[in-house]
Design an enzyme around this catalytic site. Structure first.
Site, PDB file in Angstrom:
ATOM      1  CB  CYS A 100       2.757   7.357   3.348  1.00 12.71           C
ATOM      2  SG  CYS A 100       2.945   6.086   4.601  1.00 12.71           S
ATOM      3  N   GLY A 102       5.041  -2.287   7.019  1.00 13.37           N
ATOM      4  CA  GLY A 102       6.371  -2.817   7.278  1.00 13.37           C
ATOM      5  C   GLY A 102       7.250  -1.970   8.168  1.00 13.37           C
ATOM      6  CD  GLU A 158      -2.880  -1.191   2.271  1.00 18.44           C
ATOM      7  OE1 GLU A 158      -3.960  -0.635   2.429  1.00 18.44           O
ATOM      8  OE2 GLU A 158      -2.381  -1.975   3.095  1.00 18.44           O
ATOM      9  CB  SER A 180       7.318   4.462  16.168  1.00 16.29           C
ATOM     10  OG  SER A 180       6.049   4.293  16.690  1.00 16.29           O
ATOM     11  CB  CYS A 207      -0.634   6.802  11.387  1.00 16.32           C
ATOM     12  SG  CYS A 207       0.774   7.664  10.818  1.00 16.32           S
TER      13      CYS A 207
HETATM   14  S1  SF4 Z   1       3.346   0.304  13.566  1.00 16.20           S
HETATM   15 FE1  SF4 Z   1       4.469  -1.560  14.149  1.00 16.20          FE
HETATM   16  S2  SF4 Z   1       3.248  -3.263  13.314  1.00 16.20           S
HETATM   17 FE2  SF4 Z   1       2.551  -1.394  12.301  1.00 16.20          FE
HETATM   18  S3  SF4 Z   1       3.720  -1.320  10.390  1.00 16.20           S
HETATM   19 FE3  SF4 Z   1       4.827  -0.065  11.911  1.00 16.20          FE
HETATM   20  S4  SF4 Z   1       6.296  -1.473  12.848  1.00 16.20           S
HETATM   21 FE4  SF4 Z   1       4.791  -2.731  11.776  1.00 16.20          FE
END
Ligand code: SF4
Length: 362
Positions: free
Chosen positions: A106, A166, A93, A221, A345
């Site tokens: 993105c 990913g 995607e 993150s 997101c």
């Molecule tokens: S938030 Fe976590 S589970 Fe979702 S795509 Fe990103 S790394 Fe993978």
């Protein structure tokens, strides 16, 4: 029969070597590189500056294109989500997010994801496979062609974010190769300063990334400031806990040039990680690791049926931001885009639903 080589994922030097094997001079390789990237052509037949015999030879020995756009969805806010398939049937995607003066795409680095973050729909797909460099680049080509017409001028600069399906650092080699090819001035010419790679915290790769000579921007993150909560929200934390992650972030910070910053992303989940105390804890954590060249992007959670979380209230989001700012931490609230079409997101899960607004697929 072995798959034909996908030339979109070849650097200019690799293309030259491929053409040498075909008995063709280097300038033909340069023409094809321009055709694939600068002119965004998706078929050798459209490269009419090549002799017909060479086009035929290329059609027999290689390919320009391996992804198919299965469906496209357009949000009320103009965001477009593209659900594509690899030639072996895996979903990929990409999301086009227009703003007044720039476009952001993105893109996905993997089909699915192995990391199992608790608030993310992509995790439900599991890891299907790593994408090749060519498949990463082709997403950008297909999106730009869809928005501006095949090979059409792009009136705004294009920013790229590796935040689709990913974990980019789990596919490090292919990702970096794709970004290198895309930054080539004879091609798409999207320079590293316009690209942001987001990781859930693959610590050894943060060090490797920091050592790259020409590297994109980094986002990490975080979403929790202590191991207990982060272990639950982002199981990768069990492998590389908060302090280890922040130490890697500090090492990365030391490599930044004057005026540069990097980002922590913090997904705000209602009554889970959005309290005033948790904002204070986050500010203390950054102070403990002496992180100064950082900003925090606060991302209100994008809800979905299969996920047990709900978004924080707008008031709580604002309070969280104010607590951080009062402690000298720059914080920004990210407006969710494309929520209605599963493009925001944490929502990419190859959703294909008849009640989404779909525009003609190819
Ligand atoms: S938030 Fe976590 S589970 Fe979702 S795509 Fe990103 S790394 Fe993978």
């Amino acid at each position: 029969m072995a798959a034909r080589p996908h030339l979109t994922g070849y650097t200019r030097d690799e293309l030259a070597a491929f053409f040498a094997e075909l008995g063709e001079p280097r300038f033909r390789a340069d023409q094809v590189f321009r055709g694939l990237h600068e002119r965004r052509l998706t078929s050798f037949d459209d490269m009419t500056d090549l002799p017909k015999a060479l086009r035929e030879k290329l059609n027999e020995s290689a390919t320009t294109s391996t992804l198919t756009v299965e469906s496209k969805y357009t949000s009320v806010d103009g965001t477009r989500r593209f659900l594509m398939r690899t030639s072996d049937g895996n979903p990929v995607e990409a999301v086009f997010i227009p703003t007044e003066n720039r476009d952001t795409i993105c893109f996905s680095s993997q089909s699915g994801c192995a990391l199992n973050c608790d608030f993310c729909l992509t995790a439900k797909l599991g890891l299907l496979r790593n994408l090749t460099a060519g498949e990463i680049i082709e997403q950008i080509v297909l999106v730009l062609n869809d928005v501006y017409g095949a090979g059409g001028e792009t009136p705004h600069g294009t920013n790229l974010v590796a935040m689709g399906e990913g974990e980019p650092f789990m596919n490090f080699k292919n990702l970096i190769k794709a970004l290198d090819i895309m930054s080539d001035e004879k091609g798409l010419f999207i320079v590293p300063g316009r690209i942001t790679v987001s990781t859930a915290g693959v610590v050894p790769k943060i060090h490797e990334f920091a050592a790259l000579e020409r590297r994109p921007n980094l986002a990490i993150s975080l979403s929790a400031a202590n191991d207990e909560l982060r272990n639950k929200l982002m199981p990768i934390n069990q492998r590389w806990p908060v302090d280890e992650l922040l130490a890697a972030a500090k090492a990365f910070e030391k490599t930044l040039k004057r005026g540069e910053r990097f980002t922590f992303e913090y997904v705000l989940l209602g009554e889970v990680n959005d309290s005033v105390e948790q904002a204070e804890e986050l500010a203390r954590l950054l102070k403990k690791h002496e992180l100064r060249k950082v900003k925090i992007n606060l991302i209100p959670h994008n809800p979905a049926e299969q996920l047990e979380y709900r978004p924080s209230s707008p008031e709580q989001v604002l309070r969280f931001k104010e607590v951080l700012e009062a402690r000298g931490v720059s914080a920004y609230i990210r407006t969710p885009r494309g929520r209605d079409i599963y493009a925001a997101c944490g929502q990419l899960a190859a959703k294909q639903e008849p009640n989404l607004v779909q525009i003609a697929g190819r």
